[in-house]
Motif scaffolding. Structure first.
Motif, PDB file in Angstrom:
ATOM      1  N   SER A  62       0.816  -1.227   0.000  1.00  0.00           N
ATOM      2  CA  SER A  62       0.000   0.000   0.000  1.00  0.00           C
ATOM      3  C   SER A  62       0.843   1.266   0.000  1.00  0.00           C
ATOM      4  CB  SER A  62      -0.945   0.032   1.211  1.00  0.00           C
ATOM      5  OG  SER A  62      -1.904  -0.970   1.128  1.00  0.00           O
ATOM      6  N   GLY A  63       1.858   1.301   0.858  1.00  0.00           N
ATOM      7  CA  GLY A  63       2.711   2.487   0.946  1.00  0.00           C
ATOM      8  C   GLY A  63       3.433   2.762  -0.355  1.00  0.00           C
ATOM      9  N   LYS A  64       3.920   1.708  -0.997  1.00  0.00           N
ATOM     10  CA  LYS A  64       4.622   1.835  -2.281  1.00  0.00           C
ATOM     11  C   LYS A  64       3.670   2.404  -3.346  1.00  0.00           C
ATOM     12  CE  LYS A  64       6.140  -2.128  -4.066  1.00  0.00           C
ATOM     13  NZ  LYS A  64       6.960  -3.243  -4.561  1.00  0.00           N
ATOM     14  N   ILE A  65       2.419   1.960  -3.312  1.00  0.00           N
ATOM     15  CA  ILE A  65       1.425   2.444  -4.278  1.00  0.00           C
ATOM     16  C   ILE A  65       1.128   3.923  -4.026  1.00  0.00           C
ATOM     17  CG2 ILE A  65      -0.989   2.248  -5.000  1.00  0.00           C
ATOM     18  CD1 ILE A  65      -0.637  -0.826  -4.372  1.00  0.00           C
ATOM     19  N   MET A  66       0.919   4.289  -2.755  1.00  0.00           N
ATOM     20  CA  MET A  66       0.640   5.697  -2.441  1.00  0.00           C
ATOM     21  C   MET A  66       1.815   6.589  -2.821  1.00  0.00           C
ATOM     22  SD  MET A  66      -1.741   5.623   0.946  1.00  0.00           S
ATOM     23  CE  MET A  66      -0.775   4.467   1.895  1.00  0.00           C
ATOM     24  N   ASP A  67       3.039   6.135  -2.549  1.00  0.00           N
ATOM     25  CA  ASP A  67       4.224   6.911  -2.934  1.00  0.00           C
ATOM     26  C   ASP A  67       4.276   7.100  -4.445  1.00  0.00           C
ATOM     27  OD1 ASP A  67       4.980   7.032  -0.279  1.00  0.00           O
ATOM     28  OD2 ASP A  67       6.554   5.505  -0.456  1.00  0.00           O
ATOM     29  N   MET A  68       3.982   6.040  -5.191  1.00  0.00           N
ATOM     30  CA  MET A  68       4.017   6.127  -6.650  1.00  0.00           C
ATOM     31  C   MET A  68       2.949   7.090  -7.165  1.00  0.00           C
ATOM     32  SD  MET A  68       3.152   3.423  -9.573  1.00  0.00           S
ATOM     33  CE  MET A  68       2.493   4.233 -11.006  1.00  0.00           C
ATOM     34  N   LEU A  69       1.730   7.002  -6.614  1.00  0.00           N
ATOM     35  CA  LEU A  69       0.652   7.898  -7.055  1.00  0.00           C
ATOM     36  C   LEU A  69       1.007   9.360  -6.769  1.00  0.00           C
ATOM     37  CD1 LEU A  69      -2.435   5.775  -5.991  1.00  0.00           C
ATOM     38  CD2 LEU A  69      -1.753   6.348  -8.339  1.00  0.00           C
ATOM     39  N   GLU A 117      -8.885   5.400   1.015  1.00  0.00           N
ATOM     40  CA  GLU A 117      -9.551   4.682  -0.073  1.00  0.00           C
ATOM     41  C   GLU A 117      -8.556   3.785  -0.818  1.00  0.00           C
ATOM     42  OE1 GLU A 117     -11.780   5.619  -4.243  1.00  0.00           O
ATOM     43  OE2 GLU A 117     -12.212   6.997  -2.603  1.00  0.00           O
ATOM     44  N   ILE A 118      -7.335   4.268  -0.996  1.00  0.00           N
ATOM     45  CA  ILE A 118      -6.297   3.471  -1.670  1.00  0.00           C
ATOM     46  C   ILE A 118      -5.992   2.220  -0.845  1.00  0.00           C
ATOM     47  CG2 ILE A 118      -3.858   3.439  -2.354  1.00  0.00           C
ATOM     48  CD1 ILE A 118      -4.298   6.527  -2.991  1.00  0.00           C
ATOM     49  N   LYS A 119      -5.804   2.398   0.476  1.00  0.00           N
ATOM     50  CA  LYS A 119      -5.528   1.253   1.353  1.00  0.00           C
ATOM     51  C   LYS A 119      -6.685   0.257   1.327  1.00  0.00           C
ATOM     52  CE  LYS A 119      -2.718   3.877   4.587  1.00  0.00           C
ATOM     53  NZ  LYS A 119      -2.724   4.548   5.884  1.00  0.00           N
ATOM     54  N   GLU A 168     -18.051  -2.271  -7.641  1.00  0.00           N
ATOM     55  CA  GLU A 168     -18.983  -1.523  -6.794  1.00  0.00           C
ATOM     56  C   GLU A 168     -18.772  -0.029  -7.001  1.00  0.00           C
ATOM     57  OE1 GLU A 168     -18.365  -2.670  -2.732  1.00  0.00           O
ATOM     58  OE2 GLU A 168     -18.324  -4.793  -3.255  1.00  0.00           O
ATOM     59  N   GLN A 169     -19.870   0.711  -7.104  1.00  0.00           N
ATOM     60  CA  GLN A 169     -19.768   2.167  -7.201  1.00  0.00           C
ATOM     61  C   GLN A 169     -19.381   2.746  -5.844  1.00  0.00           C
ATOM     62  OE1 GLN A 169     -23.730   3.359  -8.729  1.00  0.00           O
ATOM     63  NE2 GLN A 169     -22.580   4.484 -10.267  1.00  0.00           N
ATOM     64  N   ASN A 170     -18.484   3.716  -5.853  1.00  0.00           N
ATOM     65  CA  ASN A 170     -18.236   4.471  -4.633  1.00  0.00           C
ATOM     66  C   ASN A 170     -19.065   5.762  -4.696  1.00  0.00           C
ATOM     67  OD1 ASN A 170     -16.774   6.352  -6.200  1.00  0.00           O
ATOM     68  ND2 ASN A 170     -14.794   5.469  -5.643  1.00  0.00           N
ATOM     69  N   ASP A 171     -18.964   6.597  -3.672  1.00  0.00           N
ATOM     70  CA  ASP A 171     -19.772   7.823  -3.640  1.00  0.00           C
ATOM     71  C   ASP A 171     -19.455   8.739  -4.818  1.00  0.00           C
ATOM     72  OD1 ASP A 171     -21.075   6.981  -1.368  1.00  0.00           O
ATOM     73  OD2 ASP A 171     -19.757   8.081   0.002  1.00  0.00           O
ATOM     74  N   SER A 216     -21.513  -2.286 -14.504  1.00  0.00           N
ATOM     75  CA  SER A 216     -20.222  -1.675 -14.835  1.00  0.00           C
ATOM     76  C   SER A 216     -19.102  -2.053 -13.876  1.00  0.00           C
ATOM     77  CB  SER A 216     -20.357  -0.147 -14.852  1.00  0.00           C
ATOM     78  OG  SER A 216     -21.303   0.245 -15.816  1.00  0.00           O
ATOM     79  N   LEU A 217     -17.918  -2.108 -14.449  1.00  0.00           N
ATOM     80  CA  LEU A 217     -16.663  -2.228 -13.721  1.00  0.00           C
ATOM     81  C   LEU A 217     -16.025  -0.840 -13.781  1.00  0.00           C
ATOM     82  CD1 LEU A 217     -14.557  -4.215 -12.440  1.00  0.00           C
ATOM     83  CD2 LEU A 217     -13.608  -4.453 -14.747  1.00  0.00           C
ATOM     84  N   TYR A 218     -15.533  -0.345 -12.661  1.00  0.00           N
ATOM     85  CA  TYR A 218     -14.964   1.004 -12.612  1.00  0.00           C
ATOM     86  C   TYR A 218     -13.441   0.946 -12.522  1.00  0.00           C
ATOM     87  CZ  TYR A 218     -19.689   2.611 -12.115  1.00  0.00           C
ATOM     88  OH  TYR A 218     -21.015   2.876 -12.362  1.00  0.00           O
ATOM     89  N   LEU A 219     -12.794   1.792 -13.315  1.00  0.00           N
ATOM     90  CA  LEU A 219     -11.342   1.899 -13.333  1.00  0.00           C
ATOM     91  C   LEU A 219     -10.941   3.180 -12.613  1.00  0.00           C
ATOM     92  CD1 LEU A 219      -8.485   1.100 -14.396  1.00  0.00           C
ATOM     93  CD2 LEU A 219      -9.041   2.370 -16.481  1.00  0.00           C
ATOM     94  N   TYR A 220     -10.023   3.036 -11.659  1.00  0.00           N
ATOM     95  CA  TYR A 220      -9.525   4.174 -10.887  1.00  0.00           C
ATOM     96  C   TYR A 220      -8.004   4.214 -10.924  1.00  0.00           C
ATOM     97  CZ  TYR A 220     -14.010   3.289  -8.540  1.00  0.00           C
ATOM     98  OH  TYR A 220     -15.320   3.032  -8.266  1.00  0.00           O
TER      99      TYR A 220
END
Length: 172
Positions: free
Chosen positions: A20-27, A53-55, A81-84, A98-102
């Motif tokens: 998770s931390g590696k992903i947040m750092d990259m984003l 939300e990322i975690k 699943e749809q988020n808010d 639908s499938l959602y891409l984030y």
């Protein structure tokens, strides 16, 4: 096919919670690069917006890592699943089709090699899910990003609050 050969050099896997931390750092690295290009997008990530939300997406097994050797090259998240935010942008889905891409993000040193397009193609080819569409949104005032999605088969279906709404039929 060019995209398939690009991905021969990469591995795509579901991210573990330890990553998770590696992903947040990259984003955040990508968000800084986006700002350096004069693009008004993803600044909220720099202040920790979306960290929870990322975690959560990682812990649900919805986030993917794309690596080349031991180097993180890209990440993306898929959710059925749809988020808010989705409900606000697309409206609440009655039929859940639908499938959602984030947060599709490619590190700057891996950009301009066709990796983003190859990832979209991989999603289309490899993700098997009982959904009709893949949907995403991006800021309307980013012409390069909007062109990227249009060039990769996504249809612009409208704009809400300055965000372009895209969808593409899934092959299934």
């Amino acid at each position: 096919m060019m995209q398939a050969s690009i991905l021969n050099d990469y591995q795509i896997k579901i991210a573990s919670e330890a990553e998770s931390g590696k992903i947040m750092d990259m984003l955040k690295e990508v968000a800084i690069w986006i700002q350096s290009q004069g693009i008004d997008q993803w600044q909220y990530l720099l202040g920790g917006g979306d960290d929870d939300e990322i975690k959560q997406a990682v812990s649900k097994g919805n986030t993917y890592l794309v690596t080349k050797g031991d180097k993180l090259a890209a990440t993306f998240t898929l959710s059925s699943e749809q988020n808010d935010w989705d409900k606000h942008i697309f409206g609440e889905e009655a039929n859940h089709d639908s499938l959602y891409l984030y947060r599709l993000a490619v590190k700057p040193k891996f950009m301009k090699k066709g990796l983003g397009a190859a990832i979209l193609n991989w999603i289309d080819e490899e993700i098997t899910i009982d959904k009709q569409y893949i949907k995403l949104d991006c800021v309307e005032n980013n012409p390069k990003l909007n062109a990227f999605y249009k060039n990769n088969g996504f249809e612009l279906i409208g704009v809400t609050d300055g965000h372009s709404k895209y969808r593409k039929s899934l092959k299934n």
